[in-house]
Design a protein around this motif. Structure first.
Motif, PDB file in Angstrom:
ATOM      1  N   PHE A 148       0.816  -1.213   0.000  1.00 19.25           N
ATOM      2  CA  PHE A 148       0.000   0.000   0.000  1.00 19.25           C
ATOM      3  C   PHE A 148       0.847   1.259   0.000  1.00 19.25           C
ATOM      4  O   PHE A 148       0.416   2.298  -0.500  1.00 19.25           O
ATOM      5  CB  PHE A 148      -0.964  -0.034   1.182  1.00 19.25           C
ATOM      6  N   GLY A 149       2.059   1.165   0.551  1.00 23.18           N
ATOM      7  CA  GLY A 149       2.960   2.296   0.469  1.00 23.18           C
ATOM      8  C   GLY A 149       3.335   2.607  -0.977  1.00 23.18           C
ATOM      9  O   GLY A 149       3.407   3.764  -1.387  1.00 23.18           O
ATOM     10  N   THR A 150       3.555   1.558  -1.759  1.00 18.90           N
ATOM     11  CA  THR A 150       3.870   1.738  -3.177  1.00 18.90           C
ATOM     12  C   THR A 150       2.742   2.456  -3.896  1.00 18.90           C
ATOM     13  O   THR A 150       2.958   3.420  -4.654  1.00 18.90           O
ATOM     14  CB  THR A 150       4.129   0.379  -3.847  1.00 18.90           C
ATOM     15  N   ILE A 151       1.510   1.996  -3.652  1.00 22.82           N
ATOM     16  CA  ILE A 151       0.353   2.642  -4.291  1.00 22.82           C
ATOM     17  C   ILE A 151       0.209   4.071  -3.796  1.00 22.82           C
ATOM     18  O   ILE A 151      -0.097   4.989  -4.565  1.00 22.82           O
ATOM     19  CB  ILE A 151      -0.933   1.848  -4.003  1.00 22.82           C
ATOM     20  N   GLY A 152       0.442   4.274  -2.482  1.00 25.37           N
ATOM     21  CA  GLY A 152       0.312   5.605  -1.916  1.00 25.37           C
ATOM     22  C   GLY A 152       1.316   6.593  -2.477  1.00 25.37           C
ATOM     23  O   GLY A 152       1.004   7.776  -2.642  1.00 25.37           O
TER      24      GLY A 152
END
Length: 275
Positions: A60-64
């Motif tokens: 989710f950090g990557t998407i964020g």
């Protein structure tokens, strides 16, 4: 949905479910975010019992980082896994209730301030088959034993200050500094609700999946709430099953006439606003 003015679009995590095509929420969330411009997109919820905090934070950090300010990370504890161990000694195919001890769930349906609170559901399942299914999706015995610790680890990876039990500082560049909004999803007055309150995070109470426990869930969250940098006061969102059509007949069952009239007024305003 973005054009209709909705603020959020969340995707759940379900595995081995013929009627639900959402086994990889992080993948779908990235695709939806890429196909939209403003609406927040998130998980409702990603199950912490199936993945490690590091993997969740990195995904989710990557998407964020790609879509800053638009990604919600909703965390669930996988409620089914919390009682499967207790059911494995039962006869295959036996009827098992979902109510947890200590929760004040009603034995019969009732209405509280116009809200229907049904009795806890009971269903038939094979606990041995269910355990095999959970193992296929990565469920680990004891994975949800300390839910608060898992959530704190995810927060630490995002902040960039995660340390192992012996004090070693580990960094996850994919997660560090990501602009994510964390939510806790809870279906009971158990550890999920208490964790959301203790960490000062917003809560989503799962009325759509466990309506009999929704009031106790919110009460437990508010009782455990401690102010944080995220929230100064409790904040609750409630999930609900809703079906709307053009020639739809609406029935609002409340004990108070004024409340019914107000309900119709709010529905009319919402309906007109989505035209």
């Amino acid at each position: 949905m973005e054009r209709s003015g909705y603020a959020r679009y969340w995707l759940a995590e379900h595995h081995l479910t013929p009627s639900v095509a959402c086994a990889a929420p992080a993948v779908l969330i990235a695709l939806v975010a890429d196909a939209t411009r403003r609406i927040r997109v998130g998980s409702g919820a990603v199950q912490t019992a199936y993945q490690t905090p590091l993997v969740i934070a990195e995904q989710f950090g990557t998407i964020g980082h790609i879509h800053p300010g638009r990604i919600d990370l909703g965390l669930g504890r996988s409620r089914i896994s919390t009682f499967i161990d207790k059911a494995t000694d039962a006869v295959s195919g036996s009827t098992v209730g979902l109510a947890h001890s200590g929760e004040r769930q009603p034995s019969r349906p009732c209405v509280v301030d116009g809200l229907l609170i049904p009795a806890p559901p009971r269903f038939r399942f094979d606990p041995y088959l269910l355990r095999q299914q959970l193992e296929l999706v990565g469920y680990r015995d004891g994975a949800g034993d300390d839910y608060a610790l898992q959530v704190r680890a995810i927060q630490a990876f995002i902040r960039g200050d995660y340390r192992t039990h012996n004090g070693v500082h580990l960094r996850a560049p994919a997660a560090e500094g990501a602009d994510l909004e964390l939510w806790i999803l809870a279906a009971s007055a158990g550890e999920s609700a208490r964790t959301a309150g203790a960490l000062g995070l917003p809560l989503t109470a799962n009325y759509h999946s466990m309506p009999s426990a929704v009031l106790d869930t919110v009460v437990a969250y508010r009782a455990a709430f401690r102010p944080s940098e995220t929230l100064r006061a409790p904040y609750v969102m409630v999930s609900a099953d809703v079906v709307v059509a053009d020639e739809l007949l609406i029935t609002t069952v409340t004990h108070d006439h004024a409340a019914r009239v107000r309900s119709y007024e709010l529905l009319a305003q919402a309906w007109a606003g989505l035209d």
